[in-house]
Design an enzyme around this catalytic site. Structure first.
Site, short mmCIF file in Angstrom:
data_model
loop_
_atom_site.label_atom_id
_atom_site.label_comp_id
_atom_site.label_asym_id
_atom_site.label_seq_id
_atom_site.Cartn_x
_atom_site.Cartn_y
_atom_site.Cartn_z
N HIS A 90 -31.67 30.91 70.88
CA HIS A 90 -32.12 30.07 72.00
C HIS A 90 -33.59 30.28 72.33
CE1 HIS A 90 -28.02 29.04 72.38
NE2 HIS A 90 -27.64 29.97 73.21
N ASP A 100 -3.04 28.59 58.92
CA ASP A 100 -4.08 29.61 58.87
C ASP A 100 -5.19 29.15 57.92
OD1 ASP A 100 -2.87 31.57 60.56
OD2 ASP A 100 -1.42 31.95 58.95
N LYS A 111 -23.35 29.19 66.43
CA LYS A 111 -23.94 30.52 66.34
C LYS A 111 -22.88 31.58 66.63
CE LYS A 111 -25.51 31.31 71.08
NZ LYS A 111 -24.83 32.58 71.31
#
Length: 526
Positions: free
Chosen positions: A280, A123, A188
């Site tokens: 974008h 983890d 992103k």
């Protein structure tokens, strides 16, 4: 020089290509026609079990190796919550490559690549797992000659960015040995508003210097997007008319014909504007509107793109010049599809936008008064991304109105996807005895004009990370300026009602058509 070396598609290993490159004193190392081969290096992917890694990242790594652009000792390390051994991870990569790679599968390339694969289970808050990761990196340095050079790809939800970055710092993985480099690659979204973006940037920059951080916007890796700069600044015929004296308006469209699929957990509360316009489409606007940079390097491109983003002006009436929508039930591809509010995991009261359209202006001398219309949406008529520069009509026409009644405005259209290329639309006489003028198109397609197929965007971007070439990566200043543009629009939408509904398979809500009609214009139908 052989074609094999020129294209990087031959069977020789990267080391052979690099050796031949360096052996000829007549070759200029600045010659961009030569393949750019990454030096000794490795890539660590966090979130290696996700769709992005399986469909894009791992196939891109193989394709780079297959083209001879990775060093023979290149190493790939996966980190995820799986009880896997190294060979299990190698099998996952093998299956992903077989299914999604762009280039043909070659056993000798795969064997060499697989020798450098390692897997670390754990983890993100597991200190022991990061100690194992550090041991794996050190072992690969010794056995594969990676030279201490590693990029860490954070293919994980943004909420985990701070924890992973802090763990890399805590266990000495972010600090490169002398003469080596360490880099972080971030997907992103870069925050969900200006405040969160600044907070995220501050946390990441506590661990990595700004020049070590590569923010991925995969659109900037597409050939057509890069061709915007080539067309404008390598040719004399376009730049003189690339301004308010000739351009009527610009339309930038990213349309998808699919719904949210199983991404309700990510998408709801984010929406189209935050997911697409903030990164974008504003990047495409900046590349379309920017001034010529003094050089094609990261700092020069950043300077010019920032000037554009800082010059963007919002419309005074956001109600009249912005639109958000949600797809309703309808028909697409011959099948009946549900609306957004009927998708699994979406609350019936959700106000998340699946369509967004905005009108922006660039307040500088070149573009004053020229509107830039940006739109994006899901469940639209077809999948397409394009930039259309639409020109003013001729100020005077010697022809009768009946001769030109079917003539539209001249336009230059950059097709970003799915069929990469460019179209120039202009008027031409129809064959016959009468003077009748109609629109015709002159078309350039990458697949028809070049023998080598275009690499996937992630191929170019991963190679650029390994080379330290930041030209195609947004910097934190651009991210923050983009949020400054979008935040007021999102705040207005939050205060003013629900999104407009539009039928699946259509081209968006009627309100978007009305938005352009107020300006005497209409949307293109790609």
């Amino acid at each position: 020089m052989s074609d094999e070396v020129l294209t990087g598609t031959g069977t020789g290993a990267a080391g052979n290509a690099a050796e031949e490159y360096g052996s000829n004193p007549l070759r200029d190392p600045r010659d961009r026609r030569l393949p750019r081969v990454a030096g000794p290096s490795g890539l660590v992917i966090f979130g290696v079990t996700g769709d992005l890694s399986r469909k894009k990242l791992m196939p891109a790594v193989y394709d780079l190796a297959n083209r001879g652009l990775l060093p023979p000792g290149f190493s790939l390390v996966g980190f995820a919550r799986r009880d896997w051994e190294d060979q299990d991870f190698a099998q996952v990569v093998h299956d992903a490559v077989r299914e999604h790679a762009r280039t043909e599968f070659r056993e000798e390339v795969w064997t060499q690549l697989a020798e450098g694969m390692r897997f670390v289970p754990g983890d993100f808050d597991d200190d022991d797992a990061f100690k194992q990761l550090r041991d794996a990196v050190e072992e690969l340095d010794a056995s594969r000659g990676t030279g201490g050079n590693f990029a860490f790809y954070l293919s994980v939800p943004p909420r985990f960015f701070p924890k992973v970055a802090q763990q890399l710092k805590k266990h000495g993985l972010a600090d490169a040995p002398e003469g080596s480099w360490r880099r972080a690659v971030i997907e992103k979204p870069f925050g969900h508003d200006l405040a969160s973006a600044r907070e995220l940037n501050a946390i990441v920059h506590e661990v990595f210097d700004p020049e070590q951080v590569f923010r991925i916007d995969h659109y900037l890796g597409k050939e057509t997007v890069q061709n915007i700069l080539a067309l404008r600044f390598a040719n004399q015929m376009y730049e003189p008319i690339w301004n308010r004296s000739y351009v009527d308006h610009v339309q930038i469209t990213m349309a998808e014909d699919i719904g949210i699929g199983g991404r309700a957990g990510y998408y709801d509360g984010i929406g189209s504007a935050r997911d697409v316009i903030q990164n974008h489409l504003l990047q495409l606007l900046a590349l379309t509107a920017m001034e010529e940079p003094i050089a094609f390097d990261a700092e020069s491109l950043l300077t010019e793109k920032l000037k554009v983003l800082k010059s963007v002006r919002l419309p005074e009436d956001l109600g009249a010049h912005t639109v958000r929508g949600q797809y309703a039930p309808g028909w697409q591809g011959g099948a009946k599809v549900p609306g957004y509010l009927q998708e699994e995991g979406i609350a019936p009261t959700s106000r998340t936008d699946t369509y967004a359209a905005v009108k922006l202006e660039v307040d500088n001398r070149r573009w004053a008064g020229v509107p830039f219309y940006l739109r994006t949406g899901k469940r639209l008529g077809r999948r397409v991304t394009e930039i259309a520069v639409v020109f003013q009509r001729a100020p005077h026409s010697p022809f009768d109105s009946t001769a030109t009644e079917e003539l539209g405005a001249n336009a230059i259209v950059f097709r970003v996807q799915p069929d990469e290329g460019m179209t120039v639309r202009f008027g031409s006489k129809v064959p016959g005895t009468s003077m009748e003028i109609r629109d015709v198109s002159m078309d350039f397609a990458y697949g028809e004009s070049f023998t080598e197929s275009s690499p996937e965007a992630y191929e170019r971007l991963i190679l650029d990370v390994l080379l330290g070439d930041a030209n195609l990566f947004p910097r934190h200043q651009e991210v923050e300026e983009s949020w400054k543009i979008l935040d007021p629009i999102e705040e207005y939408w939050d205060r003013n009602g629900r999104p407009a509904q539009y039928a699946s398979g259509s081209w968006g809500p009627e309100e978007a058509d009305e938005m352009l009609a107020r300006d005497g214009r209409s949307w293109r139908r790609p």
